[in-house]
Design an enzyme around this catalytic site. Structure first.
Site, PDB file in Angstrom:
ATOM      1  CB  CYS A   1      -4.550 -15.306 -37.381  1.00 21.99           C
ATOM      2  SG  CYS A   1      -5.403 -15.147 -35.795  1.00 21.99           S
TER       3      CYS A   1
ATOM      4  CD  GLU B   1     -16.074 -14.936 -28.972  1.00 20.75           C
ATOM      5  OE1 GLU B   1     -17.134 -14.830 -28.320  1.00 20.75           O
ATOM      6  OE2 GLU B   1     -16.041 -15.156 -30.201  1.00 20.75           O
TER       7      GLU B   1
ATOM      8  CG  ASN C   1     -12.552 -18.823 -30.900  1.00 24.66           C
ATOM      9  OD1 ASN C   1     -12.631 -20.018 -30.643  1.00 24.66           O
ATOM     10  ND2 ASN C   1     -13.558 -18.145 -31.414  1.00 24.66           N
TER      11      ASN C   1
ATOM     12  CB  CYS D   1      -8.707 -12.724 -38.904  1.00 19.51           C
ATOM     13  SG  CYS D   1      -7.482 -12.509 -37.590  1.00 19.51           S
TER      14      CYS D   1
ATOM     15  CB  CYS E   1      -7.948 -15.678 -33.728  1.00 21.22           C
ATOM     16  SG  CYS E   1      -8.892 -14.338 -34.435  1.00 21.22           S
TER      17      CYS E   1
ATOM     18  CD  GLU F   1      -6.806 -18.904 -36.826  1.00 26.90           C
ATOM     19  OE1 GLU F   1      -7.322 -18.494 -35.765  1.00 26.90           O
ATOM     20  OE2 GLU F   1      -7.394 -18.859 -37.917  1.00 26.90           O
TER      21      GLU F   1
HETATM   22  N1  THU Z   1     -11.865 -16.468 -35.149  1.00 27.12           N
HETATM   23  C1  THU Z   1     -10.804 -17.320 -34.943  1.00 27.12           C
HETATM   24  O1  THU Z   1     -10.531 -17.733 -33.801  1.00 27.12           O
HETATM   25  N2  THU Z   1     -10.067 -17.683 -36.016  1.00 27.12           N
HETATM   26  C2  THU Z   1     -10.373 -17.373 -37.310  1.00 27.12           C
HETATM   27  O2  THU Z   1      -9.683 -17.822 -38.211  1.00 27.12           O
HETATM   28  C3  THU Z   1     -11.521 -16.496 -37.596  1.00 27.12           C
HETATM   29  C4  THU Z   1     -12.197 -15.900 -36.416  1.00 27.12           C
HETATM   30  C5  THU Z   1     -12.718 -16.155 -33.988  1.00 27.12           C
HETATM   31  C6  THU Z   1     -12.651 -14.778 -33.426  1.00 27.12           C
HETATM   32  C7  THU Z   1     -13.995 -14.671 -32.715  1.00 27.12           C
HETATM   33  O3  THU Z   1     -13.897 -15.262 -31.426  1.00 27.12           O
HETATM   34  C8  THU Z   1     -14.929 -15.534 -33.556  1.00 27.12           C
HETATM   35  O4  THU Z   1     -14.075 -16.367 -34.343  1.00 27.12           O
HETATM   36  C9  THU Z   1     -15.857 -14.741 -34.454  1.00 27.12           C
HETATM   37  O5  THU Z   1     -15.139 -13.809 -35.190  1.00 27.12           O
END
Ligand code: THU
Length: 138
Positions: A87, A38, A36, A84, A47, A49
């Site tokens: 994804c 940000e 991920n 999420c 994310c 995925e």
């Molecule tokens: N996130 C992911 O990368 N994948 C998931 O399956 C759930 C959430 C990340 C997004 C964000 O950077 C952090 O987790 C908190 O939501």
């Protein structure tokens, strides 16, 4: 799952501190990973995925559609991490409903599910078939 664990170490998570790693096994045997990423404008976060899927597309031959054979995702969550909704939809584009998805955490728990179980009734290009037909007729 090991590739996802390694990818997770490259997550860019200054805001949530929640690092996630994903690994895709492609039909040609390649493993493509993502983490991920940000952003100070929080909603622009990508994310793990989707990072992995977009990387698979970027690393595929021009015009080729990567076929994903298996998906692994890992985070430091109490239970195996759950992808999420965004994804799930993006994975559905390059997977079949039967594609296995392995969800894990750093304690070693792994839950196996599938793309179809994660997103029943995904929107797909088949639903745009009439639009494509109209394009052809025009
Ligand atoms: N996130 C992911 O990368 N994948 C998931 O399956 C759930 C959430 C990340 C997004 C964000 O950077 C952090 O987790 C908190 O939501």
């Amino acid at each position: 799952m090991e590739a996802a664990r390694e990818a997770r170490e490259r997550a860019y998570v200054p805001y949530s501190g929640f690092a996630v790693g994903a690994a895709l096994e492609l039909a040609d045997g390649r493993i493509v990973t993502g983490a991920n990423v940000e952003n100070a404008s929080y909603g622009l976060t990508n994310c793990a995925e989707r990072s992995a899927v977009f990387r698979a597309v970027a690393e595929s031959a021009p015009g080729a559609r990567p076929a994903i054979r298996a998906v692994a995702v890992i985070a430091d969550s109490p239970d195996p991490v759950s992808p999420c909704g965004a994804c799930r939809q993006v994975l559905a584009e390059f997977c079949s409903p039967e594609t296995p998805v392995y969800l894990g955490n750093l304690s070693g728990a792994v839950a196996e599910t599938s793309v179809g179980a994660l997103l029943p009734g995904a929107f797909s290009d088949e639903q745009m078939a009439n639009v494509r037909r109209q394009d052809k007729e025009a």
